[in-house]
Design a protein around this motif. Structure first.
Motif, mmCIF file in Angstrom:
data_model
loop_
_atom_site.group_PDB
_atom_site.id
_atom_site.type_symbol
_atom_site.label_atom_id
_atom_site.label_comp_id
_atom_site.label_asym_id
_atom_site.label_seq_id
_atom_site.Cartn_x
_atom_site.Cartn_y
_atom_site.Cartn_z
ATOM 1 N N THR A 87 0.831 -1.198 0.000
ATOM 2 C CA THR A 87 0.000 0.000 0.000
ATOM 3 C C THR A 87 0.868 1.252 0.000
ATOM 4 O OG1 THR A 87 -1.934 1.023 1.045
ATOM 5 C CG2 THR A 87 -0.193 0.250 2.511
ATOM 6 N N ASP A 88 0.309 2.360 -0.434
ATOM 7 C CA ASP A 88 1.051 3.620 -0.454
ATOM 8 C C ASP A 88 0.751 4.487 0.763
ATOM 9 O OD1 ASP A 88 2.072 3.039 -3.034
ATOM 10 O OD2 ASP A 88 0.251 3.846 -3.962
ATOM 11 N N PHE A 89 -0.429 4.277 1.362
ATOM 12 C CA PHE A 89 -0.910 5.205 2.388
ATOM 13 C C PHE A 89 -1.928 4.469 3.243
ATOM 14 C CE2 PHE A 89 -3.597 8.990 3.556
ATOM 15 C CZ PHE A 89 -2.601 9.747 4.177
ATOM 16 N N VAL A 90 -1.801 4.587 4.570
ATOM 17 C CA VAL A 90 -2.707 3.877 5.487
ATOM 18 C C VAL A 90 -3.437 4.876 6.373
ATOM 19 C CG1 VAL A 90 -2.887 2.218 7.385
ATOM 20 C CG2 VAL A 90 -1.269 1.811 5.515
ATOM 21 N N ILE A 91 -4.760 4.705 6.466
ATOM 22 C CA ILE A 91 -5.590 5.542 7.332
ATOM 23 C C ILE A 91 -6.245 4.652 8.369
ATOM 24 C CG2 ILE A 91 -7.515 7.175 7.428
ATOM 25 C CD1 ILE A 91 -7.007 7.331 4.263
ATOM 26 N N GLU A 92 -5.955 4.902 9.627
ATOM 27 C CA GLU A 92 -6.586 4.158 10.733
ATOM 28 C C GLU A 92 -7.853 4.902 11.144
ATOM 29 O OE1 GLU A 92 -8.004 4.391 14.366
ATOM 30 O OE2 GLU A 92 -6.113 5.508 14.383
ATOM 31 N N ALA A 93 -8.991 4.188 11.113
ATOM 32 C CA ALA A 93 -10.277 4.810 11.433
ATOM 33 C C ALA A 93 -11.114 3.894 12.331
ATOM 34 C CB ALA A 93 -11.043 5.144 10.155
ATOM 35 N N VAL A 94 -10.472 3.281 13.331
ATOM 36 C CA VAL A 94 -11.204 2.453 14.290
ATOM 37 C C VAL A 94 -11.727 3.353 15.403
ATOM 38 C CG1 VAL A 94 -9.765 0.471 13.719
ATOM 39 C CG2 VAL A 94 -9.170 1.875 15.694
ATOM 40 N N PHE A 95 -12.493 2.770 16.335
ATOM 41 C CA PHE A 95 -13.076 3.597 17.392
ATOM 42 C C PHE A 95 -12.003 4.138 18.332
ATOM 43 C CE2 PHE A 95 -13.412 -0.843 18.713
ATOM 44 C CZ PHE A 95 -12.900 -0.828 19.985
ATOM 45 N N GLU A 96 -12.396 5.157 19.116
ATOM 46 C CA GLU A 96 -11.442 5.935 19.896
ATOM 47 C C GLU A 96 -10.966 5.193 21.142
ATOM 48 O OE1 GLU A 96 -10.895 10.047 18.756
ATOM 49 O OE2 GLU A 96 -10.349 8.129 17.864
ATOM 50 N N ASP A 97 -10.046 4.277 20.953
ATOM 51 C CA ASP A 97 -9.452 3.504 22.033
ATOM 52 C C ASP A 97 -7.943 3.543 21.847
ATOM 53 O OD1 ASP A 97 -8.212 0.851 23.036
ATOM 54 O OD2 ASP A 97 -10.134 0.906 24.076
ATOM 55 N N MET A 98 -7.239 4.255 22.729
ATOM 56 C CA MET A 98 -5.809 4.457 22.550
ATOM 57 C C MET A 98 -5.039 3.143 22.527
ATOM 58 S SD MET A 98 -3.243 6.422 21.990
ATOM 59 C CE MET A 98 -3.664 8.136 22.335
ATOM 60 N N ALA A 99 -5.399 2.205 23.390
ATOM 61 C CA ALA A 99 -4.683 0.929 23.432
ATOM 62 C C ALA A 99 -4.798 0.196 22.101
ATOM 63 C CB ALA A 99 -5.223 0.065 24.570
ATOM 64 N N LYS A 101 -5.445 1.561 19.147
ATOM 65 C CA LYS A 101 -4.738 2.309 18.121
ATOM 66 C C LYS A 101 -3.227 2.078 18.206
ATOM 67 C CE LYS A 101 -8.282 5.921 17.709
ATOM 68 N NZ LYS A 101 -8.599 5.904 16.285
ATOM 69 N N LYS A 102 -2.693 2.056 19.420
ATOM 70 C CA LYS A 102 -1.258 1.814 19.567
ATOM 71 C C LYS A 102 -0.894 0.395 19.117
ATOM 72 C CE LYS A 102 0.961 3.550 23.118
ATOM 73 N NZ LYS A 102 1.342 3.943 24.497
ATOM 74 N N LYS A 103 -1.780 -0.541 19.400
ATOM 75 C CA LYS A 103 -1.545 -1.917 18.952
ATOM 76 C C LYS A 103 -1.478 -1.964 17.431
ATOM 77 C CE LYS A 103 -3.485 -6.593 19.215
ATOM 78 N NZ LYS A 103 -4.599 -7.418 19.757
ATOM 79 N N LEU A 104 -2.381 -1.245 16.766
ATOM 80 C CA LEU A 104 -2.390 -1.212 15.315
ATOM 81 C C LEU A 104 -1.137 -0.525 14.773
ATOM 82 C CD1 LEU A 104 -6.127 -0.347 14.573
ATOM 83 C CD2 LEU A 104 -4.927 -2.447 13.930
ATOM 84 N N PHE A 105 -0.734 0.580 15.388
ATOM 85 C CA PHE A 105 0.440 1.295 14.887
ATOM 86 C C PHE A 105 1.705 0.461 15.042
ATOM 87 C CE2 PHE A 105 -2.350 4.805 14.485
ATOM 88 C CZ PHE A 105 -1.739 5.694 13.615
ATOM 89 N N GLY A 106 1.753 -0.348 16.091
ATOM 90 C CA GLY A 106 2.876 -1.258 16.231
ATOM 91 C C GLY A 106 2.855 -2.336 15.159
ATOM 92 N N GLY A 124 -9.357 13.472 18.477
ATOM 93 C CA GLY A 124 -8.772 14.270 19.543
ATOM 94 C C GLY A 124 -7.722 13.582 20.393
ATOM 95 N N LEU A 125 -7.500 12.276 20.185
ATOM 96 C CA LEU A 125 -6.484 11.573 20.971
ATOM 97 C C LEU A 125 -5.084 12.000 20.520
ATOM 98 C CD1 LEU A 125 -7.974 7.950 21.119
ATOM 99 C CD2 LEU A 125 -8.027 9.706 22.899
ATOM 100 N N SER A 126 -4.127 11.781 21.397
ATOM 101 C CA SER A 126 -2.768 12.246 21.150
ATOM 102 C C SER A 126 -2.100 11.516 19.989
ATOM 103 C CB SER A 126 -1.914 12.055 22.409
ATOM 104 O OG SER A 126 -0.551 12.305 22.130
ATOM 105 N N MET A 130 0.159 7.821 20.039
ATOM 106 C CA MET A 130 -0.046 6.767 19.042
ATOM 107 C C MET A 130 1.242 6.470 18.295
ATOM 108 S SD MET A 130 -3.709 7.347 17.178
ATOM 109 C CE MET A 130 -4.378 8.745 18.060
ATOM 110 N N ALA A 131 1.917 7.548 17.885
ATOM 111 C CA ALA A 131 3.137 7.400 17.095
ATOM 112 C C ALA A 131 4.257 6.740 17.883
ATOM 113 C CB ALA A 131 3.589 8.761 16.584
ATOM 114 N N SER A 132 4.167 6.783 19.217
ATOM 115 C CA SER A 132 5.218 6.171 20.038
ATOM 116 C C SER A 132 5.286 4.665 19.838
ATOM 117 C CB SER A 132 4.982 6.488 21.521
ATOM 118 O OG SER A 132 3.816 5.820 22.010
ATOM 119 N N ALA A 133 4.189 4.081 19.333
ATOM 120 C CA ALA A 133 4.173 2.639 19.088
ATOM 121 C C ALA A 133 4.774 2.282 17.731
ATOM 122 C CB ALA A 133 2.738 2.120 19.171
ATOM 123 N N ALA A 134 5.039 3.293 16.911
ATOM 124 C CA ALA A 134 5.596 3.069 15.581
ATOM 125 C C ALA A 134 7.104 3.246 15.603
ATOM 126 C CB ALA A 134 4.975 4.034 14.578
#
Length: 318
Positions: A87-99, A101-106, A124-126, A130-134
């Protein structure tokens, strides 16, 4: 790679926002892989896509041919590895759960091509957290679409602490490519810009209602027939410019101290939620909703917004 060269886009999450975002990219000519964990959720996403396409066609903003071609560019997937490969570009659009989202970014680190730019549609989440998991935080940014995403032009592009300027500029270019109106949020603050403005108004509206100053119906009318009508053309800063900054400064001296400054949800809102009166989703909130009422309100909202969007696009084309 330039934004104009993006051809393969992945959207993770086929809910209202994810499905709508997939449609935006498909109508801009991209091949889109829409991923969710079950076929049932993907089918719901497809129905929302169909409804969005129909509303755009009814408004004269999309031809039947372009609508069919856009839907033909969208494939659905339940395997995230398949959706994210090549893929060229990824958009994460799951529900607002930081844990989550971080799991996905990892996970994206392991399954996406190297140097893939990954954005989140979080409202509105940080972005920084999120990026800290990447592994490559410089390639992560916020890309917050507003609901309904096939109508509302605004997209908030937010930089995390380590987001590179080139990544932020790339995402802004992508927004322009798909016909959105991006803003750059330079600092990763809760709520970004749009929700901070929206909730500042909501806080005062709740205060006015709680104090018995005006009814819920009249609070709505005060906004929709007053500043809300004007805000589609002029924001608060230009409104102040046109009204005279000396006038607004004078009003600020006596009005700012009177405005609500609550730092927690008011009792009225808390009690509604505790009593499971969640608004339209439960049939009762500040107002009562039947299925017929809800359909009428949403249909009226979208019809008017689409007319406004058509006018804005015509103005931009001049």
């Amino acid at each position: 790679m330039k934004a104009s060269e993006i051809s393969e886009v992945t959207v993770i999450g086929a809910g209202t926002m994810g499905a709508g975002i997939a449609g935006e990219f498909a109508r801009a000519g991209c091949n889109v892989r829409l991923m969710d964990k079950s076929d049932e959720q993907l089918q719901r996403g497809r129905k929302m896509l169909d409804a969005a396409q129909k509303s755009l066609m009814d408004a004269g903003l999309l031809s039947a041919l372009d609508a069919r071609q856009a839907l033909g560019r969208i494939t659905t997937h339940t395997a995230i590895e398949e959706a994210c490969s090549e893929t060229d570009f990824v958009i994460e659009a799951v529900f607002e759960d930081m844990a989550l989202k971080k799991k996905l970014f990892g996970l994206f680190n392991e399954i996406c091509p190297v140097n893939t730019i990954i954005v989140t549609n979080s409202s509105g989440l940080s972005i920084t957290e999120m990026a800290s998991a990447a592994k490559q935080s410089e390639f992560v940014a916020g890309m917050h679409f507003w609901n309904p995403p096939h109508i509302i032009p605004l997209v908030e592009v937010t930089k995390g602490e380590k987001t590179s300027d080139s990544t932020a500029n790339f995402v802004i270019d992508i927004c322009n490519r798909i016909g959105k109106r991006p803003i750059l949020v330079k600092h990763d603050i809760p709520g970004f810009v749009g929700n901070r403005l929206q909730f500042a108004v909501l806080r005062e509206a709740l205060h006015i209602l709680s104090e018995g100053i005006a009814s819920a119906e009249d609070v709505e009318t005060a906004m929709t027939a007053g500043p809300g009508l004007r805000y589609s053309i002029l924001g608060p800063l230009r409104t102040a410019d046109l009204g005279g900054l000396d006038v607004f400064h004078a009003i600020s001296t006596y009005l700012f101290p009177e405005l609500c400054s609550d730092d927690k949800p008011p009792k009225l809102l808390t009690e509604l939620v505790q009593n499971k009166n969640m608004g339209a989703k439960t049939g009762k909130g500040f107002f009562t909703y039947s299925e017929t009422d809800l359909h009428r309100i949403i249909s009226q909202r979208d019809t008017i917004l689409l007319k406004m969007l058509k006018i804005l696009k015509e103005q931009e084309g001049r």
